[in-house]
Design a protein around this motif. Structure first.
Motif, PDB file in Angstrom:
ATOM      1  N   VAL A 160      -8.181  12.412 -10.999  1.00 60.43           N
ATOM      2  CA  VAL A 160      -8.494  10.998 -11.243  1.00 60.43           C
ATOM      3  C   VAL A 160      -7.473  10.110 -10.539  1.00 60.43           C
ATOM      4  CG1 VAL A 160      -8.571   9.205 -13.026  1.00 60.43           C
ATOM      5  CG2 VAL A 160      -9.758  11.375 -13.383  1.00 60.43           C
ATOM      6  N   LEU A 161      -6.190  10.439 -10.680  1.00 63.76           N
ATOM      7  CA  LEU A 161      -5.146   9.663 -10.001  1.00 63.76           C
ATOM      8  C   LEU A 161      -5.251   9.776  -8.488  1.00 63.76           C
ATOM      9  CD1 LEU A 161      -1.875  10.174 -12.080  1.00 63.76           C
ATOM     10  CD2 LEU A 161      -3.080   8.042 -11.630  1.00 63.76           C
ATOM     11  N   ALA A 162      -5.605  10.943  -7.994  1.00 62.70           N
ATOM     12  CA  ALA A 162      -5.723  11.152  -6.542  1.00 62.70           C
ATOM     13  C   ALA A 162      -6.843  10.307  -5.953  1.00 62.70           C
ATOM     14  CB  ALA A 162      -5.952  12.635  -6.245  1.00 62.70           C
ATOM     15  N   VAL A 163      -7.862  10.009  -6.740  1.00 60.63           N
ATOM     16  CA  VAL A 163      -8.950   9.152  -6.269  1.00 60.63           C
ATOM     17  C   VAL A 163      -8.630   7.673  -6.523  1.00 60.63           C
ATOM     18  CG1 VAL A 163     -11.380   8.527  -6.644  1.00 60.63           C
ATOM     19  CG2 VAL A 163     -10.708  10.933  -6.526  1.00 60.63           C
ATOM     20  N   ALA A 164      -8.154   7.363  -7.722  1.00 62.31           N
ATOM     21  CA  ALA A 164      -7.891   5.971  -8.095  1.00 62.31           C
ATOM     22  C   ALA A 164      -6.731   5.368  -7.303  1.00 62.31           C
ATOM     23  CB  ALA A 164      -7.598   5.875  -9.591  1.00 62.31           C
ATOM     24  N   GLY A 165      -5.711   6.165  -7.023  1.00 60.72           N
ATOM     25  CA  GLY A 165      -4.547   5.647  -6.306  1.00 60.72           C
ATOM     26  C   GLY A 165      -4.884   5.031  -4.961  1.00 60.72           C
ATOM     27  N   PRO A 166      -5.548   5.772  -4.075  1.00 60.65           N
ATOM     28  CA  PRO A 166      -5.904   5.184  -2.780  1.00 60.65           C
ATOM     29  C   PRO A 166      -6.869   3.997  -2.880  1.00 60.65           C
ATOM     30  CG  PRO A 166      -5.940   7.567  -2.646  1.00 60.65           C
ATOM     31  CD  PRO A 166      -5.761   7.217  -4.096  1.00 60.65           C
ATOM     32  N   VAL A 167      -7.796   4.053  -3.836  1.00 62.98           N
ATOM     33  CA  VAL A 167      -8.710   2.919  -4.013  1.00 62.98           C
ATOM     34  C   VAL A 167      -7.925   1.670  -4.399  1.00 62.98           C
ATOM     35  CG1 VAL A 167     -10.590   1.994  -5.452  1.00 62.98           C
ATOM     36  CG2 VAL A 167     -10.721   4.330  -4.562  1.00 62.98           C
ATOM     37  N   CYS A 168      -7.021   1.821  -5.354  1.00 59.69           N
ATOM     38  CA  CYS A 168      -6.175   0.694  -5.767  1.00 59.69           C
ATOM     39  C   CYS A 168      -5.258   0.246  -4.633  1.00 59.69           C
ATOM     40  CB  CYS A 168      -5.355   1.069  -6.997  1.00 59.69           C
ATOM     41  SG  CYS A 168      -6.349   1.291  -8.478  1.00 59.69           S
ATOM     42  N   ALA A 169      -4.760   1.200  -3.839  1.00 55.94           N
ATOM     43  CA  ALA A 169      -3.879   0.867  -2.716  1.00 55.94           C
ATOM     44  C   ALA A 169      -4.605   0.047  -1.653  1.00 55.94           C
ATOM     45  CB  ALA A 169      -3.306   2.145  -2.099  1.00 55.94           C
ATOM     46  N   VAL A 170      -5.895   0.212  -1.561  1.00 51.92           N
ATOM     47  CA  VAL A 170      -6.673  -0.583  -0.614  1.00 51.92           C
ATOM     48  C   VAL A 170      -6.950  -1.979  -1.179  1.00 51.92           C
ATOM     49  CG1 VAL A 170      -8.941  -0.809   0.493  1.00 51.92           C
ATOM     50  CG2 VAL A 170      -7.716   1.363   0.579  1.00 51.92           C
ATOM     51  N   LEU A 171      -7.363  -2.048  -2.430  1.00 51.20           N
ATOM     52  CA  LEU A 171      -7.834  -3.313  -2.997  1.00 51.20           C
ATOM     53  C   LEU A 171      -6.730  -4.250  -3.485  1.00 51.20           C
ATOM     54  CD1 LEU A 171     -10.907  -1.989  -5.009  1.00 51.20           C
ATOM     55  CD2 LEU A 171     -10.865  -3.030  -2.732  1.00 51.20           C
ATOM     56  N   PHE A 172      -5.804  -3.735  -4.297  1.00 56.25           N
ATOM     57  CA  PHE A 172      -4.812  -4.614  -4.925  1.00 56.25           C
ATOM     58  C   PHE A 172      -3.914  -5.355  -3.934  1.00 56.25           C
ATOM     59  CE2 PHE A 172      -5.207  -2.086  -9.066  1.00 56.25           C
ATOM     60  CZ  PHE A 172      -6.101  -2.998  -9.593  1.00 56.25           C
ATOM     61  N   ARG A 180       0.836  -1.214   0.000  1.00 54.64           N
ATOM     62  CA  ARG A 180       0.000   0.000   0.000  1.00 54.64           C
ATOM     63  C   ARG A 180       0.861   1.251   0.000  1.00 54.64           C
ATOM     64  NH1 ARG A 180      -4.665  -2.158   4.054  1.00 54.64           N
ATOM     65  NH2 ARG A 180      -5.946  -3.080   2.403  1.00 54.64           N
ATOM     66  N   ALA A 181       1.891   1.256   0.821  1.00 54.66           N
ATOM     67  CA  ALA A 181       2.791   2.414   0.871  1.00 54.66           C
ATOM     68  C   ALA A 181       3.466   2.630  -0.478  1.00 54.66           C
ATOM     69  CB  ALA A 181       3.833   2.225   1.975  1.00 54.66           C
ATOM     70  N   GLN A 182       3.915   1.553  -1.113  1.00 54.31           N
ATOM     71  CA  GLN A 182       4.533   1.668  -2.431  1.00 54.31           C
ATOM     72  C   GLN A 182       3.542   2.257  -3.431  1.00 54.31           C
ATOM     73  OE1 GLN A 182       5.706  -2.481  -2.945  1.00 54.31           O
ATOM     74  NE2 GLN A 182       7.837  -1.865  -2.973  1.00 54.31           N
ATOM     75  N   TRP A 183       2.318   1.742  -3.409  1.00 57.42           N
ATOM     76  CA  TRP A 183       1.293   2.205  -4.351  1.00 57.42           C
ATOM     77  C   TRP A 183       1.005   3.688  -4.144  1.00 57.42           C
ATOM     78  CZ3 TRP A 183      -0.916  -1.023  -8.030  1.00 57.42           C
ATOM     79  CH2 TRP A 183      -1.906  -0.446  -8.810  1.00 57.42           C
ATOM     80  N   LEU A 184       0.856   4.087  -2.885  1.00 60.78           N
ATOM     81  CA  LEU A 184       0.546   5.492  -2.588  1.00 60.78           C
ATOM     82  C   LEU A 184       1.700   6.411  -2.985  1.00 60.78           C
ATOM     83  CD1 LEU A 184      -1.322   5.094   0.802  1.00 60.78           C
ATOM     84  CD2 LEU A 184      -2.310   5.697  -1.431  1.00 60.78           C
ATOM     85  N   LEU A 185       2.932   5.990  -2.747  1.00 61.35           N
ATOM     86  CA  LEU A 185       4.083   6.802  -3.163  1.00 61.35           C
ATOM     87  C   LEU A 185       4.158   6.918  -4.678  1.00 61.35           C
ATOM     88  CD1 LEU A 185       6.846   5.652  -0.665  1.00 61.35           C
ATOM     89  CD2 LEU A 185       5.793   7.916  -0.816  1.00 61.35           C
ATOM     90  N   LEU A 186       3.912   5.813  -5.363  1.00 59.45           N
ATOM     91  CA  LEU A 186       3.962   5.846  -6.826  1.00 59.45           C
ATOM     92  C   LEU A 186       2.811   6.648  -7.421  1.00 59.45           C
ATOM     93  CD1 LEU A 186       5.060   2.181  -7.620  1.00 59.45           C
ATOM     94  CD2 LEU A 186       6.398   4.273  -7.926  1.00 59.45           C
ATOM     95  N   THR A 187       1.724   6.786  -6.698  1.00 62.37           N
ATOM     96  CA  THR A 187       0.601   7.599  -7.145  1.00 62.37           C
ATOM     97  C   THR A 187       0.802   9.066  -6.788  1.00 62.37           C
ATOM     98  OG1 THR A 187      -0.884   5.712  -6.853  1.00 62.37           O
ATOM     99  CG2 THR A 187      -1.907   7.872  -7.029  1.00 62.37           C
ATOM    100  N   ALA A 188       1.353   9.326  -5.609  1.00 62.61           N
ATOM    101  CA  ALA A 188       1.507  10.703  -5.125  1.00 62.61           C
ATOM    102  C   ALA A 188       2.424  11.536  -6.018  1.00 62.61           C
ATOM    103  CB  ALA A 188       2.035  10.697  -3.695  1.00 62.61           C
TER     104      ALA A 188
END
Length: 166
Positions: free
Chosen positions: A59-71, A25-33
């Motif tokens: 769009v990325l600001a919304v999709a990133g956290p959603v993906c960080a939770v699910l994936f 999740r941290a990796q995903w959020l950093l790569l999105t931020a």
């Protein structure tokens, strides 16, 4: 291992450490931020493209956290590993699953790596380099103590395993 000396493909038994979910999740959020920040700054300074840049950032600001939770939860459910006296078994992937077997006789090196985020989560990655053209087998998301014990065990087993002449 079968009677003829071949290793059978079977589901590995071990899951990763549960903390791997937080690490992913941290990796995903950093790569999105980073892209959100870049798009936001560009949107503030590039007037003609402002709408599109800020829309993409939103769009990325919304999709990133959603993906960080699910994936990461999905990945945790599908990634498996196991080490026996004969081989290292790894199963990864969600859409395209990859099952890898590294016979002990083919192992050349065993490495343990702990990046900065892995250190925060007390995790490590064990990389088993083999004589395969496919490349190394990686077991990510292990507790750092489990990873150290695994690397030591693999080293001990491979030292006692005769090399493969093929």
């Amino acid at each position: 291992m079968t009677g003829d000396g071949t290793v059978r493909l079977r589901p590995p038994r071990n899951t990763l450490d549960r903390r791997a979910v937080g690490w992913w999740r941290a990796q995903w959020l950093l790569l999105t931020a980073v892209p959100v920040l870049v798009l936001g700054v560009l949107g503030a300074f590039v007037g003609p493209a402002r709408f599109w840049l800020l829309t993409a950032a939103a769009v990325l600001a919304v999709a990133g956290p959603v993906c960080a939770v699910l994936f990461p939860l999905w990945w945790f459910r599908t990634h498996r590993w196991e080490v026996t006296d004969e081989a290292v078994y790894v199963r990864t992937g969600v859409f395209r699953q990859e099952w890898r077997i590294a016979p002990m006789s083919r192992i050349q090196t065993v490495d343990t790596v702990r990046g900065p985020l892995e250190q925060l989560w007390r995790l490590a990655t064990v990389t088993v380099t083999t004589a395969s053209a496919k490349g190394a087998v990686r077991i990510e998301g292990l507790d750092h103590e489990v990873a150290a014990e695994l690397a030591e065990r693999l080293t001990r087993i491979t030292q006692d395993t005769p090399g493969d002449a093929t």
